[in-house]
Design a protein around this motif. Structure first.
Motif, PDB file in Angstrom:
ATOM      1  N   LEU A  70       0.824  -1.209   0.000  1.00  0.00           N
ATOM      2  CA  LEU A  70       0.000   0.000   0.000  1.00  0.00           C
ATOM      3  C   LEU A  70       0.860   1.262   0.000  1.00  0.00           C
ATOM      4  N   VAL A  71       1.954   1.222   0.739  1.00  0.00           N
ATOM      5  CA  VAL A  71       2.874   2.365   0.760  1.00  0.00           C
ATOM      6  C   VAL A  71       3.501   2.546  -0.621  1.00  0.00           C
ATOM      7  N   GLU A  72       3.853   1.436  -1.269  1.00  0.00           N
ATOM      8  CA  GLU A  72       4.410   1.521  -2.628  1.00  0.00           C
ATOM      9  C   GLU A  72       3.383   2.061  -3.611  1.00  0.00           C
ATOM     10  N   GLU A  73       2.122   1.643  -3.472  1.00  0.00           N
ATOM     11  CA  GLU A  73       1.064   2.149  -4.339  1.00  0.00           C
ATOM     12  C   GLU A  73       0.860   3.644  -4.129  1.00  0.00           C
ATOM     13  N   LEU A  74       0.923   4.089  -2.885  1.00  0.00           N
ATOM     14  CA  LEU A  74       0.802   5.521  -2.612  1.00  0.00           C
ATOM     15  C   LEU A  74       1.922   6.293  -3.291  1.00  0.00           C
ATOM     16  N   SER A  75       3.134   5.787  -3.215  1.00  0.00           N
ATOM     17  CA  SER A  75       4.268   6.430  -3.883  1.00  0.00           C
ATOM     18  C   SER A  75       4.047   6.486  -5.392  1.00  0.00           C
ATOM     19  N   ARG A  76       3.577   5.379  -5.963  1.00  0.00           N
ATOM     20  CA  ARG A  76       3.316   5.340  -7.406  1.00  0.00           C
ATOM     21  C   ARG A  76       2.282   6.398  -7.795  1.00  0.00           C
ATOM     22  N   ARG A  77       1.237   6.524  -7.000  1.00  0.00           N
ATOM     23  CA  ARG A  77       0.192   7.509  -7.299  1.00  0.00           C
ATOM     24  C   ARG A  77       0.729   8.936  -7.201  1.00  0.00           C
ATOM     25  N   TYR A  78       1.545   9.220  -6.181  1.00  0.00           N
ATOM     26  CA  TYR A  78       2.095  10.562  -6.039  1.00  0.00           C
ATOM     27  C   TYR A  78       3.018  10.904  -7.201  1.00  0.00           C
ATOM     28  N   VAL A  79       3.816   9.934  -7.641  1.00  0.00           N
ATOM     29  CA  VAL A  79       4.694  10.164  -8.785  1.00  0.00           C
ATOM     30  C   VAL A  79       3.851  10.395 -10.045  1.00  0.00           C
ATOM     31  N   SER A  80       2.818   9.585 -10.242  1.00  0.00           N
ATOM     32  CA  SER A  80       1.943   9.762 -11.407  1.00  0.00           C
ATOM     33  C   SER A  80       1.287  11.132 -11.400  1.00  0.00           C
ATOM     34  N   LEU A  81       0.820  11.557 -10.239  1.00  0.00           N
ATOM     35  CA  LEU A  81       0.190  12.871 -10.133  1.00  0.00           C
ATOM     36  C   LEU A  81       1.184  13.981 -10.469  1.00  0.00           C
ATOM     37  N   TYR A  82       2.385  13.869  -9.937  1.00  0.00           N
ATOM     38  CA  TYR A  82       3.431  14.848 -10.241  1.00  0.00           C
ATOM     39  C   TYR A  82       3.650  14.937 -11.758  1.00  0.00           C
ATOM     40  N   GLU A  83       3.764  13.779 -12.407  1.00  0.00           N
ATOM     41  CA  GLU A  83       4.037  13.759 -13.850  1.00  0.00           C
ATOM     42  C   GLU A  83       2.862  14.294 -14.662  1.00  0.00           C
ATOM     43  N   MET A  84       1.620  14.019 -14.210  1.00  0.00           N
ATOM     44  CA  MET A  84       0.447  14.541 -14.927  1.00  0.00           C
ATOM     45  C   MET A  84       0.357  16.063 -14.816  1.00  0.00           C
ATOM     46  N   ILE A  85       0.671  16.591 -13.644  1.00  0.00           N
ATOM     47  CA  ILE A  85       0.552  18.029 -13.427  1.00  0.00           C
ATOM     48  C   ILE A  85       1.690  18.793 -14.094  1.00  0.00           C
ATOM     49  N   THR A  86       2.907  18.284 -13.985  1.00  0.00           N
ATOM     50  CA  THR A  86       4.069  19.027 -14.487  1.00  0.00           C
ATOM     51  C   THR A  86       4.448  18.682 -15.923  1.00  0.00           C
ATOM     52  N   TRP A  87       3.959  17.560 -16.424  1.00  0.00           N
ATOM     53  CA  TRP A  87       4.344  17.029 -17.734  1.00  0.00           C
ATOM     54  C   TRP A  87       5.833  16.728 -17.772  1.00  0.00           C
ATOM     55  N   LYS A  88       6.409  16.452 -16.621  1.00  0.00           N
ATOM     56  CA  LYS A  88       7.824  16.102 -16.511  1.00  0.00           C
ATOM     57  C   LYS A  88       7.938  14.716 -15.896  1.00  0.00           C
ATOM     58  N   GLU A  89       8.994  13.998 -16.282  1.00  0.00           N
ATOM     59  CA  GLU A  89       9.249  12.708 -15.667  1.00  0.00           C
ATOM     60  C   GLU A  89       9.818  12.928 -14.275  1.00  0.00           C
ATOM     61  N   PHE A  90       9.313  12.189 -13.320  1.00  0.00           N
ATOM     62  CA  PHE A  90       9.798  12.296 -11.950  1.00  0.00           C
ATOM     63  C   PHE A  90      11.195  11.695 -11.868  1.00  0.00           C
ATOM     64  N   GLU A  91      12.127  12.448 -11.330  1.00  0.00           N
ATOM     65  CA  GLU A  91      13.492  11.958 -11.157  1.00  0.00           C
ATOM     66  C   GLU A  91      13.716  11.719  -9.671  1.00  0.00           C
ATOM     67  N   PHE A  92      13.892  10.448  -9.327  1.00  0.00           N
ATOM     68  CA  PHE A  92      14.082  10.093  -7.926  1.00  0.00           C
ATOM     69  C   PHE A  92      15.505  10.392  -7.502  1.00  0.00           C
ATOM     70  N   ASP A  93      15.646  11.161  -6.442  1.00  0.00           N
ATOM     71  CA  ASP A  93      16.948  11.527  -5.893  1.00  0.00           C
ATOM     72  C   ASP A  93      17.218  10.631  -4.686  1.00  0.00           C
ATOM     73  N   VAL A  94      18.157   9.697  -4.829  1.00  0.00           N
ATOM     74  CA  VAL A  94      18.435   8.763  -3.734  1.00  0.00           C
ATOM     75  C   VAL A  94      18.977   9.476  -2.499  1.00  0.00           C
TER      76      VAL A  94
END
Length: 108
Positions: A70-94
């Motif tokens: 569920l935590v992974e799904e939440l992360s996936r949704r937040y990344v998808s939302l970011y990409e839909m709003i910004t039209w940019k690919e999410f770049e994960f910073d380790v």
């Protein structure tokens, strides 16, 4: 709130985020509503419902840990939302977690 002297609007809490807002997908909204279904969403409602079904988050002193999937799904949704709003690919910073912690420490 609004500063009475300057008229400046000040925001103290977040708004228009997946934490405080519901985000429904337009491409399937009408069809799902007409079938009496919940709209497809990209928010944390599913996680809130899991907690509601597995504990009393308003009264229990200790809450159960949410399942990893569920935590992974939440992360996936937040990344998808970011990409839909910004039209940019999410770049994960380790290194982000360390940077965030450092920024919080500097602010207190």
């Amino acid at each position: 709130g609004k500063d009475e002297e300057t008229g400046t609007i000040m925001m103290i809490d977040e708004m228009h985020t997946p934490d405080s807002s519901r985000y429904w997908l337009a491409h399937s909204y009408e069809e799902r509503i007409s079938r009496g279904m919940e709209p497809e969403n990209i928010d944390k409602e599913f996680l809130r419902l899991w907690f509601r079904d597995n504990c009393d988050p308003y009264h229990d002193e200790v809450l159960p840990e949410a399942p990893k999937e569920l935590v992974e799904e939440l992360s996936r949704r937040y990344v998808s939302l970011y990409e839909m709003i910004t039209w940019k690919e999410f770049e994960f910073d380790v290194e982000a977690e360390g940077h965030i912690g450092e920024a919080i420490q500097r602010s207190v």
